[in-house]
Design an enzyme around this catalytic site. Structure first.
Site, short mmCIF file in Angstrom:
data_model
loop_
_atom_site.label_atom_id
_atom_site.label_comp_id
_atom_site.label_asym_id
_atom_site.label_seq_id
_atom_site.Cartn_x
_atom_site.Cartn_y
_atom_site.Cartn_z
N ASN A 73 -69.86 42.70 24.30
CA ASN A 73 -70.54 43.18 25.74
C ASN A 73 -70.04 42.44 27.09
O ASN A 73 -70.39 41.54 26.96
CB ASN A 73 -71.86 43.16 25.65
CG ASN A 73 -72.44 44.42 26.48
OD1 ASN A 73 -72.95 43.61 27.64
ND2 ASN A 73 -72.77 45.48 26.10
N ASP A 183 -69.49 52.40 40.28
CA ASP A 183 -68.41 53.90 40.63
C ASP A 183 -68.65 54.89 41.96
O ASP A 183 -67.68 55.63 42.58
CB ASP A 183 -69.04 55.26 39.26
CG ASP A 183 -70.63 55.00 39.39
OD1 ASP A 183 -71.37 54.83 40.73
OD2 ASP A 183 -70.67 56.55 38.59
N ARG A 211 -80.18 61.30 27.93
CA ARG A 211 -80.42 60.98 27.07
C ARG A 211 -81.87 60.71 26.80
O ARG A 211 -82.33 60.12 28.46
CB ARG A 211 -80.07 59.18 26.94
CG ARG A 211 -78.39 59.51 26.82
CD ARG A 211 -77.95 58.00 26.98
NE ARG A 211 -78.07 57.52 25.43
CZ ARG A 211 -77.42 56.25 24.57
NH1 ARG A 211 -76.51 56.00 25.63
NH2 ARG A 211 -77.52 56.55 23.83
#
Length: 406
Positions: A73, A183, A211
Site C-alpha cells: 500500500n 488529481d 460508495r
C-alpha cells in the site's frame, strides 16, 4: 510479428475496491472500442479484500491486453496511477477509479474526438450514482476549448482522456506527497499546457459511484489536507499563469471549492482550537492570492466569508454563518438609480466592523435575481469613466495659484 500500438491505456488504481470493482471491470469489457485497440494496467495497492485476485481473474479471461501489478500500500491514489502511467503504451491514457464505471461508447467517442481535433485532453460527460458530480461544464459538446473560456476548471478529477506523448513531453505525473487533491493539480496543469481541450457532453462517458461502505477517498482525510491541496493548486497557478484576469478566473476554483467549505457550516461545529488553526492555515493563502479580481467573480455571501477570513475576523464570520444557517434572506439595498444592488448580510454599513460596502455589492449575474435592479450599461460606463477622470485629476500636481497642471 509487430503488435499494433493500442489507442488507449486504461489505468486502474485499486485499493479495497470490492465489490465495486466487478462492475468497473465489466464496463471496460463492454467498450465498443475494439479490444485490440485497448490495454489495461491495473495496480492493486495492497488490498486485502480480494481486489488483487479479482484483477488477476479479469486478466486471465479478458480479450484485451491486461497487466496486473500488485504492490504494498502506497497510502494514496497517486502511486498506483504513476505506476500505471509508467507502463502505458497506448496513444492515450484514461484513469479509471476502481469503484466507478464507463459508458459503453466512452473510449470510442473520446478517442474519435481527440483524433478529430488534435486535442491533448478530452472530458466525457459524468453522471453520479449516489454522488453529485460537477454539472456546469456539460451544457454543450465542445470540439476545442480551453480552461479560460469554459467551465472545465470546475472538474479537475483525473478521469479524463490524456494524450500520452503530451504527458511524457512535459514530464507530468501525480504528486505523491499530496493525500488529497493530487488529481486537481495534475489535471489543471494538463489544461494549462494542452494544445486544446475537447468536451463530450452529449453522451455519458463516466459514472461516478458513491460508495456506501465509508471508504470513498474524497470523504476521508483531515481539514489540514484540504489546505495542502489548495496551497499546491494555487502555487501551480502562480507558476504557470502571469498575474492578471486569467489567473484570477482560475484562482476562483481553489478558493471556492477547497478553501471556502472550511469556513461554511462546519466552522460553526468546530471548537476554538480548530477555528484558530483554520485561520492560521488560510492566512498565507489569503495574503498571497486573495484580491479584488478573484473577489468580484464570487457571489456576495462567498466573497464576504472569504473577506472575513482574510481580515482574520472569525467573530464576524460566525455571525454571517449563523445568519445563513437560519436561512434568512439579506435585505436588498438599491443605490445609484437602482443600478447598484447591495445585499445586507450581517455588518453591512457597520463602522465598527469596518467591512467596505463593496464587499456586499452584487455582481450583475447575482443582481438579476432581485426585482428592481437595473442593468444600465451606459450609466455604468459613464460612472466608471467619471471615477477614472476624478482619480487622474486628484493625482495631477497643482500649480501655484491653484490650477491643475495639464
Amino acid at each position: 510479428m509487430t503488435v499494433a500500438q493500442p489507442d488507449v491505456t486504461v489505468v486502474i488504481g485499486a485499493y479495497e475496491a470490492m465489490p465495486y470493482l466487478v462492475e468497473c471491470l465489466a464496463s471496460v469489457e463492454a467498450q465498443t472500442l475494439d479490444a485490440a485497440r485497448l490495454e489495461v494496467i491495473a495496480v492493486d495497492d495492497g488490498s486485502r479484500d480480494g481486489t488483487g485476485e479479482c484483477l488477476e481473474e479479469f486478466a486471465a479471461r479478458a480479450h484485451m491486453a491486461v497487466t496486473v501489478v500488485r504492490q504494498e500500500n502506497s497510502g494514496g491514489p497517486s502511486g498506483p496511477r504513476n505506476v500505471g502511467l509508467s507502463k502505458a503504451t497506448g496513444r492515450y491514457v484514461f484513469f479509471l477509479d476502481a469503484d466507478d464505471r464507463l459508458g459503453p461508447e466512452a473510449l470510442e467517442r473520446m478517442v474519435a474526438m481527440a483524433d478529430r481535433n488534435g486535442t491533448d485532453v478530452v472530458l466525457g460527460r459524468v453522471e453520479g450514482i449516489n454522488r453529485n458530480p460537477p454539472k456546469s461544464m456539460w451544457g454543450k459538446t465542445l470540439e476545442r476549448t480551453d480552461v479560460y473560456s469554459s467551465n472545465i476548471k470546475f472538474t479537475l478529477s483525473a478521469q479524463k482522456l490524456f494524450r500520452r506523448e503530451f504527458l511524457e513531453r512535459h514530464g507530468m505525473s501525480f504528486d505523491e506527497s499530496l493525500w488529497t487533491g493530487e488529481d486537481a493539480l495534475f489535471t489543471m496543469e494538463a489544461y494549462l499546457r494542452a494544445d486544446g481541450v475537447s468536451v463530450v457532453a452529449d453522451y455519458t462517458c463516466y459514472y461516478l459511484v458513491g460508495r456506501t461502505d465509508g471508504k470513498q477517498v474524497t470523504k476521508t482525510g483531515s481539514y489540514t489536507l484540504r489546505f495542502d491541496s489548495a496551497r499546491a493548486l494555487m502555487g501551480l497557478l502562480e507558476r504557470l499563469v502571469p498575474p492578471g484576469p486569467k489567473r484570477d478566473v482560475l484562482m476562483v476554483r481553489p478558493f471556492l471549492v477547497t478553501v471556502l467549505p472550511q469556513f461554511g457550516p462546519v466552522f460553526l461545529r468546530n471548537d476554538e482550537d480548530i477555528r484558530r488553526t483554520k485561520m492560521e492555515l488560510a492566512e498565507p493563502l489569503m495574503a498571497a492570492y486573495w484580491n479584488e479580481g478573484v473577489a468580484q467573480r464570487l457571489r456576495v455571501h462567498e466573497r464576504l466569508r472569504l473577506e472575513l477570513v482574510a481580515r482574520r475576523r472569525p467573530d464576524l464570520l460566525v455571525d454571517v454563518l449563523e445568519f445563513i444557517k437560519a436561512k434568512t434572506a439579506p435585505t436588498p439595498v438599491l443605490k445609484k438609480r437602482k443600478t447598484q444592488l447591495y445585499l445586507a448580510y450581517p455588518h453591512y454599513g457597520s463602522r465598527e466592523a469596518g467591512i467596505p460596502d463593496r464587499v456586499y455589492l452584487a455582481e450583475p449575474r447575482e443582481a438579476r435575481e432581485f426585482p428592481g435592479w437595473r442593468d444600465d450599461p451606459t450609466e455604468n460606463f459613464l460612472r466608471g469613466f467619471t471615477r477614472k477622470v476624478r482619480r487622474r485629476l486628484r493625482r495631477r500636481p497643482v500649480r501655484p495659484g491653484g490650477t491643475a497642471a495639464v
